[in-house]
Design a protein around this motif. Structure first.
Motif, PDB file in Angstrom:
ATOM      1  N   SER A  25      10.401  -4.873  -9.175  1.00  0.00           N
ATOM      2  CA  SER A  25       9.428  -4.884  -8.306  1.00  0.00           C
ATOM      3  C   SER A  25       9.979  -5.246  -6.761  1.00  0.00           C
ATOM      4  O   SER A  25      11.181  -5.836  -6.833  1.00  0.00           O
ATOM      5  N   PRO A  26       9.360  -4.965  -5.640  1.00  0.00           N
ATOM      6  CA  PRO A  26       9.946  -5.255  -4.432  1.00  0.00           C
ATOM      7  C   PRO A  26       9.830  -6.982  -4.540  1.00  0.00           C
ATOM      8  O   PRO A  26       9.280  -7.581  -5.137  1.00  0.00           O
ATOM      9  N   GLN A  27      10.389  -7.555  -3.392  1.00  0.00           N
ATOM     10  CA  GLN A  27      10.416  -8.967  -3.108  1.00  0.00           C
ATOM     11  C   GLN A  27       9.018  -9.250  -2.403  1.00  0.00           C
ATOM     12  O   GLN A  27       8.942  -8.931  -1.165  1.00  0.00           O
ATOM     13  N   GLN A  28       8.218  -9.932  -3.180  1.00  0.00           N
ATOM     14  CA  GLN A  28       7.010 -10.324  -2.860  1.00  0.00           C
ATOM     15  C   GLN A  28       6.282 -11.358  -3.548  1.00  0.00           C
ATOM     16  O   GLN A  28       6.950 -11.672  -4.679  1.00  0.00           O
ATOM     17  N   GLY A  48       7.425 -12.772   4.864  1.00  0.00           N
ATOM     18  CA  GLY A  48       7.154 -11.646   4.232  1.00  0.00           C
ATOM     19  C   GLY A  48       7.303 -10.165   4.768  1.00  0.00           C
ATOM     20  O   GLY A  48       6.571  -9.272   4.571  1.00  0.00           O
ATOM     21  N   LEU A  49       8.608  -9.984   5.145  1.00  0.00           N
ATOM     22  CA  LEU A  49       9.096  -8.921   5.624  1.00  0.00           C
ATOM     23  C   LEU A  49       9.912  -7.904   4.927  1.00  0.00           C
ATOM     24  O   LEU A  49      10.096  -6.799   5.328  1.00  0.00           O
ATOM     25  N   ALA A  50      10.279  -8.699   3.615  1.00  0.00           N
ATOM     26  CA  ALA A  50      11.365  -7.806   2.926  1.00  0.00           C
ATOM     27  C   ALA A  50      10.741  -6.586   2.313  1.00  0.00           C
ATOM     28  O   ALA A  50      11.413  -5.481   2.155  1.00  0.00           O
ATOM     29  N   ALA A  51       9.249  -6.436   2.211  1.00  0.00           N
ATOM     30  CA  ALA A  51       8.732  -5.312   1.777  1.00  0.00           C
ATOM     31  C   ALA A  51       7.698  -4.642   2.773  1.00  0.00           C
ATOM     32  O   ALA A  51       6.971  -4.061   2.362  1.00  0.00           O
ATOM     33  N   ASP A  52       7.875  -5.069   4.064  1.00  0.00           N
ATOM     34  CA  ASP A  52       7.075  -4.675   4.885  1.00  0.00           C
ATOM     35  C   ASP A  52       6.938  -3.325   5.355  1.00  0.00           C
ATOM     36  O   ASP A  52       8.258  -2.770   5.609  1.00  0.00           O
ATOM     37  N   PRO A  53       6.236  -2.408   5.008  1.00  0.00           N
ATOM     38  CA  PRO A  53       6.344  -0.841   5.264  1.00  0.00           C
ATOM     39  C   PRO A  53       6.773  -0.621   6.658  1.00  0.00           C
ATOM     40  O   PRO A  53       7.399   0.656   6.402  1.00  0.00           O
ATOM     41  N   ARG A  54       6.475  -1.428   7.714  1.00  0.00           N
ATOM     42  CA  ARG A  54       7.215  -0.928   8.964  1.00  0.00           C
ATOM     43  C   ARG A  54       8.807  -1.192   8.844  1.00  0.00           C
ATOM     44  O   ARG A  54       9.248  -0.096   9.442  1.00  0.00           O
ATOM     45  N   VAL A  55       9.086  -2.137   8.169  1.00  0.00           N
ATOM     46  CA  VAL A  55      10.652  -2.259   8.260  1.00  0.00           C
ATOM     47  C   VAL A  55      11.256  -1.313   7.196  1.00  0.00           C
ATOM     48  O   VAL A  55      12.174  -0.647   7.274  1.00  0.00           O
ATOM     49  N   ALA A 236      13.934 -14.716   6.916  1.00  0.00           N
ATOM     50  CA  ALA A 236      13.075 -14.564   7.578  1.00  0.00           C
ATOM     51  C   ALA A 236      13.147 -13.023   8.113  1.00  0.00           C
ATOM     52  O   ALA A 236      11.958 -12.498   8.248  1.00  0.00           O
ATOM     53  N   PHE A 237      14.219 -12.360   8.339  1.00  0.00           N
ATOM     54  CA  PHE A 237      14.148 -11.139   8.620  1.00  0.00           C
ATOM     55  C   PHE A 237      13.971  -9.888   7.808  1.00  0.00           C
ATOM     56  O   PHE A 237      13.548  -8.893   8.160  1.00  0.00           O
ATOM     57  N   GLY A 238      14.093 -10.390   6.600  1.00  0.00           N
ATOM     58  CA  GLY A 238      13.752  -9.705   5.343  1.00  0.00           C
ATOM     59  C   GLY A 238      14.705  -8.208   5.255  1.00  0.00           C
ATOM     60  O   GLY A 238      14.302  -7.447   4.398  1.00  0.00           O
ATOM     61  N   SER A 364       3.162 -14.310   3.310  1.00  0.00           N
ATOM     62  CA  SER A 364       2.303 -13.486   2.365  1.00  0.00           C
ATOM     63  C   SER A 364       1.470 -14.031   1.205  1.00  0.00           C
ATOM     64  O   SER A 364       0.555 -13.346   0.653  1.00  0.00           O
ATOM     65  N   HIS A 365       1.869 -15.412   0.990  1.00  0.00           N
ATOM     66  CA  HIS A 365       1.058 -16.286   0.038  1.00  0.00           C
ATOM     67  C   HIS A 365      -0.323 -16.569   0.280  1.00  0.00           C
ATOM     68  O   HIS A 365      -0.481 -17.007   1.586  1.00  0.00           O
ATOM     69  N   THR A 366      -1.208 -16.266  -0.510  1.00  0.00           N
ATOM     70  CA  THR A 366      -2.621 -16.602  -0.432  1.00  0.00           C
ATOM     71  C   THR A 366      -3.087 -17.916  -0.671  1.00  0.00           C
ATOM     72  O   THR A 366      -2.059 -18.836  -1.489  1.00  0.00           O
TER      73      THR A 366
END
Length: 382
Positions: A25-28, A48-55, A236-238, A364-366
């Protein structure tokens, strides 16, 4: 040839044997490990940028424009407009004249130290510095002088012993403990001794500071006080890679002399494009850093309420010291049985007797996921 089997068997007996996890899975926060769903608290994806759709979209567009590989080292044909733009943006972000991209933080640290120092020179380091800073010192042939973790008086004594060109290298945020180096005091020591100060801010950039400027922004220090800054892009940059930022003269010297830059194929330009996107998000979305602060505060309150002793760490790196490697592995295994992924950190990554669970948080953690972790930790105490 040497028989390697006894070495491997000894590692198993000492509870120090390692194997990589296989993610599907992606990193999340919620990941699939070897086909099993797990709640992860051990990634360095702090924002939480490693799987950010914009990146990811910037990465895809970068591949469409630049292809999947750079094809050569930077000094041959591997340096694209995307690399040049990212370097300029990183220089502006860190308040420096220039920045230079590297394939990894390890390579960046080796480059800076071995370029600035040689035989007859001296390097002073904290004993808990990252391995790449220690290896850079060894490869430079400079005299390595180490001091007890966080002991600025000992650092001063070592600087006084130093001969030749002097450099003090230190982690801005220590990767296994999460505490901060006393950079204001170290800055003054280096000024008094006419020494370079180099900060590895792999775990500070993006996390600390008003807009993610890292340890230096946290302490209100500038490029004159800290002339050599290393930052990584895979936390942090993902994305991936690293950079060194500093003066025009420093970067030009690295271009001419740094072997780990000269003789390495450049990062794919698509990675540079993805990082340009994550840099903008990192600067603009302060809620990510605020969220990290909330998670850390709630976790520390909850964990200490369960009877755990936590080292002083204001960062997303929260270690639970187990002591022995065997205990750390047992804790990790018990959490894994509950579907919670926290890997055991053991020697030589940390000093003998300080094996631990290195719990890390992502924006990204809840709250629900945090509570699940605390319930898992409570069961370790029963």
């Amino acid at each position: 040839m040497k028989d390697l089997r006894p070495l491997l068997e000894q590692a198993r007996q000492d509870h120090l044997y390692r194997r990589p996890l296989v993610l599907d899975s992606p990193q999340q926060p919620e990941v699939m490990v070897d086909g099993r769903p797990m709640l992860s608290f051990c990634s360095n994806d702090y924002l939480g940028l490693a799987a950010d759709p914009r990146v990811g979209e910037a990465f895809k567009q970068g591949i469409d424009r630049w292809g999947s590989g750079s094809g050569a080292a930077h000094l041959v044909t591997g340096h694209s407009r995307a690399h040049a733009q990212l370097e300029q943006e990183l220089a502006e972000f860190t308040g420096r004249e220039r920045a230079l991209l590297f394939s990894s933080g390890y390579m960046a640290n080796l480059a800076a130290i071995t370029t600035l120092l040689g035989r007859g020179d001296s390097i002073v380091e904290d004993r808990l510095n990252h391995a790449s800073l220690v290896d850079g010192a060894r490869l430079s042939d400079a005299r390595l002088l180490r001091y007890a973790h966080g002991d600025v008086k000992a650092a001063a004594r070592q600087l006084q012993k130093a001969t030749g060109e002097k450099l003090l290298a230190v982690d801005g945020v220590f990767s296994m403990d999460g505490d901060l180096a006393d950079l204001p005091t170290l800055t003054e020591l280096c000024r008094q001794q006419d020494a370079w100060l180099m900060v590895d801010d792999a775990h500070g950039l993006g996390v600390l500071g008003a807009n993610g400027g890292g340890s230096l922004q946290h302490w209100h220090l500038d490029a004159r006080q800290v002339p050599v800054l290393m930052g990584t892009l895979g936390k942090a940059f993902g994305t991936a890679g690293a950079f060194v930022a500093g003066s025009q003269e420093l970067i030009e010297t690295l271009i001419q002399k740094a072997r780990t830059w000269i003789f390495t194929t450049a990062l794919p330009a698509a990675v540079a494009e993805a990082t340009r996107a994550s840099l903008q998000i990192l600067k603009e979305e302060n809620w990510r850093r605020e969220r990290l602060g909330e998670l850390v505060e709630k976790f520390r309150e909850g964990a200490m309420g369960l009877g755990f002793e936590l080292p002083p760490s204001p960062t997303p790196i929260q270690p639970l010291i187990a002591g022995s490697a065997e205990t750390a592995l047992a804790w990790s295994s018990q959490l894994a049985e509950q579907g919670i992924l926290v890997t055991a950190i053991r020697p030589p990554t940390v000093p003998r007797g300080s094996a631990r669970l290195r719990i890390t948080f992502s924006a990204s953690h809840t709250d629900e996921q945090l509570q699940r972790l605390l319930v898992g930790l409570e069961r370790l105490r029963s």
